[in-house]
Write an enzyme that holds these catalytic residues in place. Structure first.
Site, short mmCIF file in Angstrom:
data_model
loop_
_atom_site.label_atom_id
_atom_site.label_comp_id
_atom_site.label_asym_id
_atom_site.label_seq_id
_atom_site.Cartn_x
_atom_site.Cartn_y
_atom_site.Cartn_z
N SER A 1 19.47 19.19 34.09
CA SER A 1 19.95 20.39 34.75
C SER A 1 21.43 20.58 34.48
CB SER A 1 19.73 20.24 36.26
OG SER A 1 20.43 21.24 36.96
N TYR B 1 20.86 14.92 44.28
CA TYR B 1 19.89 15.45 43.32
C TYR B 1 20.50 15.46 41.91
CZ TYR B 1 18.11 19.17 40.37
OH TYR B 1 17.69 19.90 39.28
N LYS C 1 19.87 13.21 38.11
CA LYS C 1 19.75 13.73 36.73
C LYS C 1 20.72 12.99 35.80
CE LYS C 1 16.58 16.90 37.43
NZ LYS C 1 15.21 16.65 36.95
N ARG D 1 26.17 33.21 37.66
CA ARG D 1 25.27 32.19 37.12
C ARG D 1 24.59 32.70 35.86
NH1 ARG D 1 27.76 30.01 40.30
NH2 ARG D 1 27.19 28.71 42.09
C1 UD1 Z 1 20.86 25.67 42.41
C2 UD1 Z 1 21.25 24.22 42.56
C3 UD1 Z 1 21.13 23.53 41.23
C4 UD1 Z 1 19.75 23.73 40.62
C5 UD1 Z 1 19.52 25.24 40.49
C6 UD1 Z 1 18.19 25.60 39.88
C7 UD1 Z 1 22.94 24.20 44.35
C8 UD1 Z 1 24.37 23.96 44.71
N1 UD1 Z 1 22.62 24.10 43.06
O1 UD1 Z 1 21.82 26.29 41.56
O2 UD1 Z 1 21.36 22.16 41.41
O3 UD1 Z 1 19.68 23.11 39.37
O4 UD1 Z 1 19.60 25.81 41.79
O5 UD1 Z 1 17.12 25.30 40.72
O6 UD1 Z 1 22.11 24.44 45.20
N2 UD1 Z 1 22.56 32.83 46.83
C9 UD1 Z 1 22.78 33.75 47.86
N3 UD1 Z 1 21.83 33.88 48.83
C10 UD1 Z 1 20.66 33.16 48.82
C11 UD1 Z 1 20.42 32.24 47.75
C12 UD1 Z 1 21.41 32.09 46.79
O7 UD1 Z 1 23.82 34.40 47.90
O8 UD1 Z 1 19.84 33.34 49.73
C13 UD1 Z 1 23.59 32.65 45.80
C14 UD1 Z 1 24.13 31.24 45.74
O9 UD1 Z 1 25.12 31.01 46.68
C15 UD1 Z 1 24.62 31.20 44.30
C16 UD1 Z 1 23.63 32.11 43.55
O10 UD1 Z 1 23.01 32.92 44.56
O11 UD1 Z 1 25.89 31.76 44.22
C17 UD1 Z 1 22.56 31.32 42.82
O12 UD1 Z 1 21.99 30.40 43.75
P1 UD1 Z 1 20.76 29.46 43.38
O13 UD1 Z 1 19.64 30.28 42.90
O14 UD1 Z 1 20.52 28.57 44.56
O15 UD1 Z 1 21.26 28.63 42.13
P2 UD1 Z 1 22.51 27.61 41.98
O16 UD1 Z 1 23.22 27.43 43.25
O17 UD1 Z 1 23.29 28.05 40.81
#
Ligand code: UD1
Length: 337
Positions: free
Chosen positions: A124, A149, A153, A231
């Site tokens: 990851s 987690y 990895k 992202r």
């Molecule tokens: C997350 C995990 C990462 C994992 C990846 C894929 C964390 C810190 N990292 O990445 O280890 O490999 O998922 O499964 O959890 N967001 C919102 N509202 C929500 C959900 C998400 O605003 O209800 C935002 C988050 O704050 C972030 C973005 O959307 O800024 C992407 O979130 P997410 O899909 O959880 O991915 P990552 O955090 O990049």
């Protein structure tokens, strides 16, 4: 060629099984069904026209896994099995270290004892933690993960490097995924998280289908253009093709190789929400909440190494991701039967 997939009924495993079979590979799935359902196998058959063999077992169980290896004689393995919820790993680190490390070590022992030496590992982008530079390339420090987690990895990657050093017959591809999302375009397979989704896209689809009241955007005061985090969202179908490309790479006796799998393009949370609203033609209830602990403002990959060495490149866009994720959720409001 026969490929064994651990975690084969999971989200990325099931999509990869279909791409492998459509590319002419035989596929064997093993899974303990802890976070997936057996009905996935019917869907794989429906979409690909072939039914993969399936064994319900724990990858950490040497005897059970060894029996499957003796019976099926796979040529290579893709190791998807593992726990992946960041919050849960902070609350229960021992569970994560025990499960993610034991399964990986046991799998390597069984492979070694059966002279199976080709392995693709689901790593990851989380290994990079707070990015050293943007875009992230494979030479960036990959030991900065900020939670248990992510550290599992890093540790499994290190175990596999040590194994390749000790046993040069092994060929291992470490694939560092960015943000997998989307679903199969048939709407028969997709992401089916247990409980409240941690990730943005499944949360959006559950709001759109009426399972959740609103999306809470985790902070809009980040140093990005619109204040929300950026992202690199990669369509699960592109990711599945990336695994087929990695299997082909192993066939060339590559030794240990590492690739970032992403699109190279970053999208902010607000951009994803807007793309999703366009794809579904509906307005979603949303509010701005506080930052989520551990989130970094911006991360996306430099995809050029995978492009060069795997002859693979992500082709689908955030629009494709939103459309396919929505079609899956709309057709399967409560996930798999
Ligand atoms: C997350 C995990 C990462 C994992 C990846 C894929 C964390 C810190 N990292 O990445 O280890 O490999 O998922 O499964 O959890 N967001 C919102 N509202 C929500 C959900 C998400 O605003 O209800 C935002 C988050 O704050 C972030 C973005 O959307 O800024 C992407 O979130 P997410 O899909 O959880 O991915 P990552 O955090 O990049």
């Amino acid at each position: 060629m026969k490929i064994l997939l651990t975690g084969g009924t999971g989200y990325i495993g099931s999509h990869t099984a279909i791409e492998l079979m459509l590319s002419g590979y035989e596929v064997v799935l093993v899974d303990n069904l802890r976070n997936s359902k057996a009905s996935v196998i019917d869907r794989i058959q429906e979409v690909s026209g072939k039914r993969p063999s399936f064994y319900e077992l724990d990858v950490a169980d040497y005897t059970a896994l060894n029996t499957v290896f003796k019976q099926e004689r796979p040529d290579a393995v893709i190791h998807f099995a593992g726990l992946k919820a960041v919050g849960e790993s902070v609350a229960d680190p021992l569970l994560y270290y025990q499960l993610n490390l034991n399964t990986s070590i046991n799998l390597c022992r069984v492979m070694n004892d059966n002279n199976v030496t080709g392995l693709v590992f689901s790593s990851s982008a989380t290994v990079y933690g707070e990015p050293e530079r943007i875009p992230l390339d494979e030479d960036c420090d990959a030991t900065r993960a900020a939670n248990p987690y992510g550290r599992t990895k890093i540790m499994v990657e290190q175990i596999l490097r040590d194994l390749c050093n000790a046993k040069p017959a092994f060929n291992v591809a470490l694939l560092r995924y960015f943000n997998p999302a989307g679903a199969h375009p048939s709407a028969r397979l997709g992401e089916d998280p247990t409980g409240v989704p941690n990730n943005l896209v499944p949360f959006l689809t559950q709001v759109a289908v009426g399972m959740r009241n609103e999306l809470v955007v985790n902070g809009d005061d980040y140093p990005t253009e619109d204040g929300t985090c950026i992202r690199d969202y990669i369509h699960v179908q592109d990711l599945a093709r990336g695994h087929v490309a990695a299997i082909r790479k192993l066939e060339k006796n590559c030794g240990l190789v590492t690739y970032n799998l992403g699109t190279g393009k970053g999208h902010s949370v607000k951009e994803v929400v807007a793309a999703f609203e366009r794809a579904t033609n509906q307005h979603l209830p949303k509010t701005i909440g506080p930052r989520r602990e551990g989130d970094v403002p911006t991360t996306y990959t430099d995809p050029s190494l995978a492009e060069r060495e795997l002859e693979w490149k992500a082709e689908l866009t955030i629009e494709d991701i939103c459309r396919d994720a929505w079609q899956w959720q709309d057709a399967n409001p409560t996930g798999y039967p």
